[in-house]
Design an enzyme around this catalytic site. Structure first.
Site, PDB file in Angstrom:
ATOM      1  N   ASN A  37      15.841  19.313  -2.886  1.00  0.00           N
ATOM      2  CA  ASN A  37      16.571  18.256  -3.603  1.00  0.00           C
ATOM      3  C   ASN A  37      16.553  18.576  -5.097  1.00  0.00           C
ATOM      4  O   ASN A  37      15.982  19.575  -5.517  1.00  0.00           O
ATOM      5  CB  ASN A  37      15.969  16.869  -3.297  1.00  0.00           C
ATOM      6  CG  ASN A  37      14.529  16.770  -3.730  1.00  0.00           C
ATOM      7  OD1 ASN A  37      14.228  16.846  -4.919  1.00  0.00           O
ATOM      8  ND2 ASN A  37      13.621  16.632  -2.764  1.00  0.00           N
TER       9      ASN A  37
ATOM     10  N   LYS B  94      14.993  35.699   9.740  1.00  0.00           N
ATOM     11  CA  LYS B  94      16.217  35.200   9.118  1.00  0.00           C
ATOM     12  C   LYS B  94      17.296  34.996  10.184  1.00  0.00           C
ATOM     13  O   LYS B  94      17.532  35.900  11.003  1.00  0.00           O
ATOM     14  CB  LYS B  94      16.706  36.187   8.060  1.00  0.00           C
ATOM     15  CG  LYS B  94      17.908  35.673   7.306  1.00  0.00           C
ATOM     16  CD  LYS B  94      18.415  36.666   6.286  1.00  0.00           C
ATOM     17  CE  LYS B  94      19.746  36.201   5.745  1.00  0.00           C
ATOM     18  NZ  LYS B  94      20.478  37.250   5.078  1.00  0.00           N
TER      19      LYS B  94
ATOM     20  N   PRO C 135       5.186  13.754   6.744  1.00  0.00           N
ATOM     21  CA  PRO C 135       4.180  12.721   6.469  1.00  0.00           C
ATOM     22  C   PRO C 135       4.523  12.005   5.170  1.00  0.00           C
ATOM     23  O   PRO C 135       5.038  12.636   4.240  1.00  0.00           O
ATOM     24  CB  PRO C 135       2.878  13.521   6.314  1.00  0.00           C
ATOM     25  CG  PRO C 135       3.307  14.917   6.014  1.00  0.00           C
ATOM     26  CD  PRO C 135       4.637  15.116   6.672  1.00  0.00           C
ATOM     27  N   ASP C 136       4.270  10.706   5.108  1.00  0.00           N
ATOM     28  CA  ASP C 136       4.513   9.949   3.871  1.00  0.00           C
ATOM     29  C   ASP C 136       3.217   9.942   3.066  1.00  0.00           C
ATOM     30  O   ASP C 136       2.253   9.250   3.417  1.00  0.00           O
ATOM     31  CB  ASP C 136       4.973   8.523   4.200  1.00  0.00           C
ATOM     32  CG  ASP C 136       5.507   7.819   2.970  1.00  0.00           C
ATOM     33  OD1 ASP C 136       4.852   7.915   1.902  1.00  0.00           O
ATOM     34  OD2 ASP C 136       6.577   7.195   3.056  1.00  0.00           O
ATOM     35  N   ILE C 137       3.198  10.723   2.004  1.00  0.00           N
ATOM     36  CA  ILE C 137       1.971  10.903   1.208  1.00  0.00           C
ATOM     37  C   ILE C 137       1.581   9.592   0.527  1.00  0.00           C
ATOM     38  O   ILE C 137       0.407   9.190   0.538  1.00  0.00           O
ATOM     39  CB  ILE C 137       2.176  12.031   0.168  1.00  0.00           C
ATOM     40  CG1 ILE C 137       2.550  13.328   0.895  1.00  0.00           C
ATOM     41  CG2 ILE C 137       0.930  12.226  -0.686  1.00  0.00           C
ATOM     42  CD1 ILE C 137       3.142  14.401   0.013  1.00  0.00           C
TER      43      ILE C 137
ATOM     44  N   PHE D  95       7.118   5.924  -6.840  1.00  0.00           N
ATOM     45  CA  PHE D  95       8.417   5.889  -7.506  1.00  0.00           C
ATOM     46  C   PHE D  95       9.470   5.522  -6.477  1.00  0.00           C
ATOM     47  O   PHE D  95       9.324   5.828  -5.299  1.00  0.00           O
ATOM     48  CB  PHE D  95       8.756   7.254  -8.132  1.00  0.00           C
ATOM     49  CG  PHE D  95       8.290   7.361  -9.552  1.00  0.00           C
ATOM     50  CD1 PHE D  95       6.934   7.494  -9.828  1.00  0.00           C
ATOM     51  CD2 PHE D  95       9.185   7.304 -10.606  1.00  0.00           C
ATOM     52  CE1 PHE D  95       6.480   7.566 -11.140  1.00  0.00           C
ATOM     53  CE2 PHE D  95       8.751   7.376 -11.928  1.00  0.00           C
ATOM     54  CZ  PHE D  95       7.397   7.508 -12.193  1.00  0.00           C
TER      55      PHE D  95
ATOM     56  N   LYS E  29      10.034  -1.407  -0.912  1.00  0.00           N
ATOM     57  CA  LYS E  29       9.212  -0.189  -0.804  1.00  0.00           C
ATOM     58  C   LYS E  29       7.745  -0.496  -1.108  1.00  0.00           C
ATOM     59  O   LYS E  29       6.843   0.014  -0.442  1.00  0.00           O
ATOM     60  CB  LYS E  29       9.755   0.858  -1.786  1.00  0.00           C
ATOM     61  CG  LYS E  29       9.362   2.257  -1.426  1.00  0.00           C
ATOM     62  CD  LYS E  29      10.321   3.261  -2.017  1.00  0.00           C
ATOM     63  CE  LYS E  29      11.651   3.274  -1.281  1.00  0.00           C
ATOM     64  NZ  LYS E  29      12.595   4.219  -1.833  1.00  0.00           N
TER      65      LYS E  29
ATOM     66  N   LYS F 222       5.153   0.463   1.749  1.00  0.00           N
ATOM     67  CA  LYS F 222       4.208   1.573   1.549  1.00  0.00           C
ATOM     68  C   LYS F 222       2.786   1.071   1.281  1.00  0.00           C
ATOM     69  O   LYS F 222       1.830   1.810   1.434  1.00  0.00           O
ATOM     70  CB  LYS F 222       4.650   2.434   0.366  1.00  0.00           C
ATOM     71  CG  LYS F 222       6.089   2.923   0.488  1.00  0.00           C
ATOM     72  CD  LYS F 222       6.144   4.403   0.666  1.00  0.00           C
ATOM     73  CE  LYS F 222       7.588   4.895   0.654  1.00  0.00           C
ATOM     74  NZ  LYS F 222       7.702   6.301   0.940  1.00  0.00           N
TER      75      LYS F 222
HETATM   76  O1  C5P Z   1      10.528   6.531   0.925  1.00  0.00           O
HETATM   77  P1  C5P Z   1      10.957   7.081  -0.391  1.00  0.00           P
HETATM   78  O2  C5P Z   1      11.094   8.576  -0.385  1.00  0.00           O
HETATM   79  O3  C5P Z   1      12.133   6.413  -0.991  1.00  0.00           O
HETATM   80  O4  C5P Z   1       9.722   6.703  -1.365  1.00  0.00           O
HETATM   81  C1  C5P Z   1       9.574   7.251  -2.630  1.00  0.00           C
HETATM   82  C2  C5P Z   1       8.124   7.267  -3.001  1.00  0.00           C
HETATM   83  O5  C5P Z   1       7.335   7.721  -1.919  1.00  0.00           O
HETATM   84  C3  C5P Z   1       7.838   8.243  -4.115  1.00  0.00           C
HETATM   85  O6  C5P Z   1       6.708   7.755  -4.837  1.00  0.00           O
HETATM   86  C4  C5P Z   1       7.495   9.528  -3.376  1.00  0.00           C
HETATM   87  O7  C5P Z   1       6.688  10.388  -4.152  1.00  0.00           O
HETATM   88  C5  C5P Z   1       6.744   8.976  -2.188  1.00  0.00           C
HETATM   89  N1  C5P Z   1       6.891   9.754  -0.953  1.00  0.00           N
HETATM   90  C6  C5P Z   1       5.797  10.445  -0.460  1.00  0.00           C
HETATM   91  N2  C5P Z   1       5.898  11.125   0.727  1.00  0.00           N
HETATM   92  C7  C5P Z   1       7.061  11.152   1.411  1.00  0.00           C
HETATM   93  C8  C5P Z   1       8.177  10.458   0.914  1.00  0.00           C
HETATM   94  C9  C5P Z   1       8.065   9.784  -0.272  1.00  0.00           C
HETATM   95  O8  C5P Z   1       4.746  10.429  -1.094  1.00  0.00           O
HETATM   96  N3  C5P Z   1       7.135  11.815   2.549  1.00  0.00           N
END
Ligand code: C5P
Length: 410
Positions: A209, A287, A304-306, A324, A338, A342
């Site tokens: 991105n 490749k 995974p959502d950190i 963020f 959010k 979260k």
């Molecule tokens: O769910 P979204 O991507 O919109 O959320 C944004 C926030 O979540 C940011 O703080 C981003 O760093 C964190 N994030 C994360 N791991 C992910 C997706 C988003 O830590 N897989």
């Protein structure tokens, strides 16, 4: 600590003087005794009555007033303080200070004082950048005068740039740090994520991105400047590693999560990275080739959502977790959702629709969404956003008390 300290506040004549009643209120709230001096030009922007109502003390304006001299001579006025704060400090005030001009009560006090002097400059960006002001600032700093700010952002004159007076809470924080003689985040540890992640399709291709990492890197630097021990976990970016910070460079979301977990425990977590939500299931080992048949289609799986992981209750949960929310519409609404989803403490919501130029650009417009409300910050440089966020974090953690302040994460 500002508590019990006597602050002599000199208000000179800039539009930012409108912030001084709030500054006085916050200084008093922090336990300081505030005595105000207004210049003639300062009086055009804020009245003596307003400042004396808030400070609970007489406001001094006139060098030649017999009453003032009888009450308190100008030498005493300058000495009966622990610190002298000039806020706002105009270009003219800085020039007079630098060259020892004493043509009114404020400048006479500044020449007569034997106490530390701090200033919060406020002026148009061109005046701040003018060689004369630059030289005056250098001269004053060499003599031990402390500059608080200025910040970058929109100005009353309609221009944008460096020259806005620092916000009252940031000035209070700077004064507290001055008296404490130590950085407000000393002893605290922080982990910051920054930049994009790259999710491999095959050994040469990936999903990515447009995140530049500028905001996350600036936050890591700002936390470090306030004394925190910072680990910056960065996806692939074109930025140099900031000085004095432990930097872990990673590629994918899974690498980023592993590096963040290794940086725990930490007191503060700021997730500014634009982590890829999905990765390709079954990355090709070689490749992929165009063989004239069907174009490839990919199955994706969720990363995974950190941020959510850091926010979950548990022994390693940082005391303050900040996320963020990069949104292109209904920014606040989505940020609130959010925050709840979260489980983090604060969300910095920002509009990243292409027209704003936020992605990759140097400026950012942030709304700080907490459980108690929303603060709309002005459009300012990513560096200024970072400094403001770091100051807010320091104020929040220090307000919680230092008794539970844990040691750094190594
Ligand atoms: O769910 P979204 O991507 O919109 O959320 C944004 C926030 O979540 C940011 O703080 C981003 O760093 C964190 N994030 C994360 N791991 C992910 C997706 C988003 O830590 N897989």
């Amino acid at each position: 600590m500002l508590n019990g300290k006597r602050v002599l506040l000199i208000v000179t004549g800039g539009i930012a003087a409108y912030k001084t009643p709030e500054l006085v209120r916050q200084l008093i709230k922090a336990g300081a005794h505030v005595r105000c001096v207004l210049t003639k030009a300062g009086e055009q922007f804020v009245t003596p009555l307003t400042l004396s109502s808030l400070s609970g003390d007489k406001v001094y304006t006139d060098l030649f007033s017999l009453t003032d001299e009888h009450d308190m001579g100008h030498i005493n006025l300058s000495r009966e303080a622990d610190i002298v704060l000039v806020a706002p400090a105009t270009a003219n005030a800085l020039a007079k200070m630098a060259h020892g001009i004493a043509d009114d009560l404020a400048t006479t006090l500044l020449l007569a004082t034997d106490k530390p002097v701090l200033t919060a400059p406020a002026m148009n960006v061109r005046m701040w950048e003018h060689a004369a002001t630059r030289d005056n600032v250098k001269l004053l700093q060499a003599r031990g005068v402390t500059m608080i700010g200025p910040d970058e952002g929109d100005m009353a004159c309609g221009e944008w740039g460096e020259g806005r007076m620092s916000e009252p809470e940031d000035i209070v924080l700077a004064l507290n740090a001055f008296f404490d003689g130590e950085a407000p985040l000393k002893g605290f540890s922080a982990v910051v994520t920054s930049g994009p992640t790259h999710e491999a399709i095959d050994p040469v291709r990936y999903i990515a991105n447009r995140s530049s990492g500028k905001q996350g890197h600036a936050i890591a630097e700002a936390l470090n400047e306030l004394g925190a021990h910072v680990t910056l976990v960065s996806g692939p970016v074109d930025l140099a590693d900031p000085q004095g910070i432990t930097v872990k460079r990673v590629e994918s979301a899974r690498d980023m999560k592993a590096a963040v977990d290794r940086a725990l425990p930490a007191d503060i977590a700021v997730c500014a990275a634009a982590v890829a939500d999905w990765r390709v299931a079954g990355e090709a080992e070689q490749k992929m080739k165009k063989d004239g048949s069907a174009t490839p289609s990919f199955e994706t799986i969720e990363n995974p959502d950190i941020l959510a992981g850091l926010s979950a209750p548990g022994p390693n949960r940082p005391r303050l977790v900040v996320g963020f929310a990069a949104e292109t519409e209904s920014v606040i609404e989505h940020a609130r959702a959010k925050l709840a989803k979260k489980g983090c403490d604060w969300i910095c919501a920002n509009d990243v629709s292409p027209a704003t130029g936020t992605f990759g650009g140097d400026a950012n417009t942030v709304h700080l969404v907490t459980r108690t409300g929303v603060e709309d910050w002005p459009t300012q440089s990513k560096r200024a956003v970072a400094r403001k966020l770091a100051a807010r974090i320091a104020a929040h953690l220090n307000a919680e008390g230092t008794a539970t302040k844990p040691g750094g994460a190594g």
